[in-house]
Design an enzyme around this catalytic site. Structure first.
Site, short mmCIF file in Angstrom:
data_model
loop_
_atom_site.label_atom_id
_atom_site.label_comp_id
_atom_site.label_asym_id
_atom_site.label_seq_id
_atom_site.Cartn_x
_atom_site.Cartn_y
_atom_site.Cartn_z
N HIS A 73 -3.77 16.15 -2.96
CA HIS A 73 -4.13 16.29 -1.55
C HIS A 73 -3.90 17.71 -1.02
O HIS A 73 -4.27 18.01 0.12
CB HIS A 73 -3.34 15.29 -0.70
CG HIS A 73 -3.84 13.87 -0.83
ND1 HIS A 73 -4.22 13.32 -2.01
CD2 HIS A 73 -4.02 12.89 0.11
CE1 HIS A 73 -4.61 12.07 -1.82
NE2 HIS A 73 -4.50 11.78 -0.54
N PHE B 92 -1.79 6.99 12.33
CA PHE B 92 -2.08 8.34 11.81
C PHE B 92 -3.35 8.94 12.43
O PHE B 92 -3.64 10.12 12.23
CB PHE B 92 -2.27 8.28 10.29
CG PHE B 92 -3.26 7.23 9.86
CD1 PHE B 92 -4.63 7.40 10.06
CD2 PHE B 92 -2.84 6.05 9.28
CE1 PHE B 92 -5.55 6.43 9.69
CE2 PHE B 92 -3.76 5.07 8.90
CZ PHE B 92 -5.11 5.27 9.11
N GLU C 55 -12.08 5.68 5.03
CA GLU C 55 -11.68 6.38 6.26
C GLU C 55 -12.97 6.78 6.98
O GLU C 55 -13.42 7.92 6.91
CB GLU C 55 -10.80 7.57 5.90
CG GLU C 55 -9.52 7.12 5.20
CD GLU C 55 -8.85 8.21 4.37
OE1 GLU C 55 -9.32 9.36 4.42
OE2 GLU C 55 -7.86 7.90 3.67
N TYR D 174 -16.45 32.85 46.34
CA TYR D 174 -15.79 31.67 45.79
C TYR D 174 -14.69 32.04 44.80
O TYR D 174 -13.69 31.32 44.67
CB TYR D 174 -16.80 30.77 45.08
CG TYR D 174 -17.81 30.09 45.98
CD1 TYR D 174 -17.74 30.20 47.36
CD2 TYR D 174 -18.82 29.32 45.41
CE1 TYR D 174 -18.66 29.57 48.17
CE2 TYR D 174 -19.75 28.68 46.21
CZ TYR D 174 -19.67 28.82 47.59
OH TYR D 174 -20.59 28.19 48.38
N TYR E 175 0.83 -1.21 0.00
CA TYR E 175 0.00 0.00 0.00
C TYR E 175 0.86 1.26 0.00
O TYR E 175 1.81 1.40 0.79
CB TYR E 175 -0.92 0.03 1.22
CG TYR E 175 -1.66 1.34 1.37
CD1 TYR E 175 -2.76 1.63 0.55
CD2 TYR E 175 -1.25 2.31 2.27
CE1 TYR E 175 -3.42 2.83 0.65
CE2 TYR E 175 -1.91 3.53 2.39
CZ TYR E 175 -3.00 3.79 1.57
OH TYR E 175 -3.65 4.99 1.66
N ASN F 165 1.73 11.88 5.77
CA ASN F 165 0.88 11.00 6.58
C ASN F 165 1.26 11.10 8.05
O ASN F 165 2.29 10.58 8.47
CB ASN F 165 1.02 9.56 6.08
CG ASN F 165 -0.18 8.70 6.42
OD1 ASN F 165 -0.14 7.49 6.33
ND2 ASN F 165 -1.28 9.33 6.80
N ARG G 265 -11.83 32.64 47.25
CA ARG G 265 -11.59 31.56 48.21
C ARG G 265 -11.27 30.23 47.53
O ARG G 265 -10.48 29.43 48.04
CB ARG G 265 -12.83 31.41 49.09
CG ARG G 265 -12.59 30.61 50.34
CD ARG G 265 -13.85 30.29 51.12
NE ARG G 265 -15.03 31.06 50.83
CZ ARG G 265 -16.26 30.65 51.08
NH1 ARG G 265 -16.45 29.46 51.62
NH2 ARG G 265 -17.31 31.40 50.80
#
Length: 653
Positions: free
Chosen positions: A190, A440, A525, A391, A160, A303, A394
């Site tokens: 990409h 990844f 994905e 508060y 791959y 990647n 404190r």
């Protein structure tokens, strides 16, 4: 022959200059002529003679005299910009220089082994404090990893991303003759991000972190290519990386692809010498060549989770800085509001021994202990009839404390992530094989950064309430909105509104992005982390926290003015003096935004911490035996309640 790279209306043109006696005006006209020649409509001009322009350097944007000789005004291969008079800047225009000053005073080399980078190191690399070198061990690991890839290609094994397509195309086998083209196509396709580019500092962090991952030797990149990436980093040649487009699995593909695109000489790139320009020109100006990708190398560059994680490292470091300083600011507010330190007694926190809570209480004691640092303000209300504090004063150890523990938790995850291999497939040289996995996936940093935003936000939420107490005369016993002649002057009225607006905005930003997932790549994905948005919004939340605390710091210092001539403790007086070195007292209304920005800058640069830290650490040495380690239960010495309203706190809720 000298050559200059000239920017005209978004186009970059290489203009050779045969005669060095030519003027800057000639260079501008020649660049415009070439620009018009490349446009079907001559760029909207009927003739070159009608074009009016001025010329400026890309570096620093200094204007040039059109009558000066080129050889006198410019260096060879310098980048300049021709600005056409009358042009209206498009809202989408990217200036040659980003906002801010980005000068990189490299002083030393940082050795990368892939295993020992820290969040602080990465931020310093982003600031340009170091160049990068690989250790010999890292070089050897990279070489062994590459040998596995070369063998796969030689034997034409189906693996791959090396000899196949990507994502849905994982079953498509690619012939050896097209393996290099496969990697270039991957990077180009990409590179689909949108939005504003990362700042140079953040681009440097991203590039440095990717180098660190590649140095681990599990990516299959060649040492030659990795050295080219390092050379680009060391020259501050930084690709144009849009901030939006990653879903955080399979890694940060879009931003890292833009990173790789610049390195192969395509798209845009920035350097201090050139500003934004075409990547091939920027690389050439620095004596660098575009990377020629070998099999697997495009995938090796894109990647991983480095976009999420690099921004996350900045977020963690800024969160740590503002959390420390929040304790100091809150202590100053408590002094102005004449509160008690009884709530910070050692024994209270020993019986609920959270580490962060104990440390915050200790810092309050170190700043407010009147036995150690006499306070005239504290002495003035020793025998007052108030029963207890709100508060927001404190409970600072409990509220600020969990923020500190949250930051520590997130930092631990970030430290692991920045020294992790996040590629796919992973190359294991010792086993001489590659294995596809899911390192990844950005779920770890995504979840951690969502948690960070939620935790750090509380510093602003509680600070805004303290600002309200400072500005409200029924709660502070000070003039309304901390100004004289109220009505004529509005004082801190709208500064408090700004704090409230930022806190409200943070409430929306704190919605976790990592609870969302959208299936991508044709359901290949099918679960993603949305970590990119988790990182970006965490930074926005932290910036808002810084700004709210800057307003509180100003308000507390203004409150001191109405308590004079009484003085507070020595460390808090030093903090007051620091603020007054950049912001004068508020005697009557004036333009307030610059004051807030000045105080914000003090916090970002950690100046408030630098002033107070020596007193805190001195107190620590004097109150914790050296033979005993600092721990949540180590603060066992009962602090004297001398900086308090001396009364029994009965009927507390």
């Amino acid at each position: 022959m000298p050559r200059y790279t000239v920017h005209v209306r978004g186009e970059w043109l290489a203009v050779p200059c045969q005669n060095c006696t030519n003027t800057v005006g000639w260079l501008g006209r020649e660049a415009v002529r070439r620009y018009m020649k490349n446009k079907p409509d001559n760029g909207g001009f009927s003739s070159l003679e009608e074009v009016k322009f001025y010329v400026r350097r890309c570096k620093g944007l200094g204007l040039l005299d059109l009558d000066d000789a080129v050889e006198d005004a410019l260096e060879d291969n310098e980048f300049v910009e021709v600005v056409i008079e009358g042009d209206i800047m498009s809202p989408d225009f990217i200036p040659s220089q980003p906002e801010g000053v980005h000068l990189y005073p490299f002083s030393d080399y940082f050795l990368f082994d892939g295993d020992s980078l820290t969040t602080e190191d990465l931020v310093n690399l982003g600031k340009g404090l170091y160049k990068i070198k690989l250790t010999r061990e890292a070089e050897a690991k990279v070489k062994r990893s590459r040998e596995v890839i070369e063998r796969i290609v030689k034997e034409q094994t189906v693996v791959y991303g090396i000899t196949t397509g990507f994502g849905k195309f994982a079953r498509t086998v690619i012939p050896n003759s097209k393996l290099r083209e496969l990697q270039v196509n991957l990077v180009r396709s990409h590179s689909a991000g949108v939005g504003k580019p990362l700042s140079p500092d953040r681009s440097r962090m991203l590039l440095a972190l990717r180098i660190n991952v590649l140095a681990k030797g599990y990516s299959g990149i060649s040492l030659e290519t990795l050295q080219q990436v390092i050379e680009a980093f060391n020259a501050s040649c930084l690709p144009y990386i849009p901030e939006k487009g990653t879903v955080g699995a399979s890694g940060d593909l879009a931003p890292l692809s833009h990173l790789a695109l610049g390195l192969i000489g395509e798209g845009k790139m920035w350097s201090p010498k050139s500003g934004w320009a075409d990547a091939k020109y920027v690389l050439e100006a620095h004596g660098l060549k575009p990377i020629t990708l070998k099999p697997k190398e495009g995938l090796a560059l894109i990647n991983g989770t480095q976009m999420i994680t690099s921004l996350g490292c900045e977020a963690v470091e800024r969160a740590s800085a503002i959390a420390r300083q929040a304790d100091i600011i809150a202590a100053l507010t408590l002094e102005v509001l004449k509160g008690t330190t009884r709530a910070f007694d050692t024994d209270i926190h020993a019986v609920r021994p959270h580490r962060g809570q104990a440390e915050v209480a200790f810092r309050f004691r170190s700043l407010l202990d009147s036995d150690h640092h006499p306070s005239e303000i504290a002495e003035s209300h020793r025998f007052c009839d108030r029963v207890q504090d709100a508060y927001t004063m404190r409970c600072c150890p409990q509220v600020h404390g969990v923020v500190n523990d949250t930051i520590a938790f997130v930092k631990d995850i970030m430290m692991t992530e920045i020294n992790s291999a996040t590629d796919n497939p992973m190359v294991f040289a010792q086993r001489a094989e590659t294995i596809s996995g899911g390192n990844f996936h950005g779920e770890y940093p995504a979840k951690a950064l969502d948690y960070l935003a939620i935790g750090v936000h509380e510093l602003a939420a509680i600070s805004e309430r303290r600002i309200e107490r400072l500005c409200n005369p029924s709660l502070s016993e000070l003039p309304a909105f901390l100004v004289t002649e109220g009505g004529l002057n509005s004082g801190f009225m709208i500064a408090h509104c700004t704090a409230a607006a930022l806190v409200s905005e943070n409430k929306a930003l704190c919605h976790p992005s990592s609870v969302d997932s959208l299936s991508t790549s044709a359901a290949t994905e099918d679960h993603v982390s949305m970590g990119g948005w988790a990182a970006r919004k965490a930074l926005r939340v932290i910036e808002h926290v810084e700004q709210v605390l800057a307003i509180e710091l100003l308000a507390a210092c203004q409150g001191i003015e109405f308590l004079r001539p009484l003085r507070t403790t020595t460390p808090l007086e030093k903090v007051y003096d620091l603020v007054r070195s950049v912001v004068r007292p508020w005697m009557k209304d004036r333009f307030m935004a610059p004051d807030i920005e000045a105080a914000h800058r003090l916090l970002v640069e950690q100046k408030v911490w630098e002033v107070a830290e020596p007193y805190i650490e001195k107190y620590r040495k004097e109150h914790i035996p050296e033979s005993r380690p600092v721990s949540p239960t180590a603060f066992t010495l009962r602090s004297l309640a001398v900086n308090t309203c001396d009364h029994n706190h009965q009927n507390e809720l």
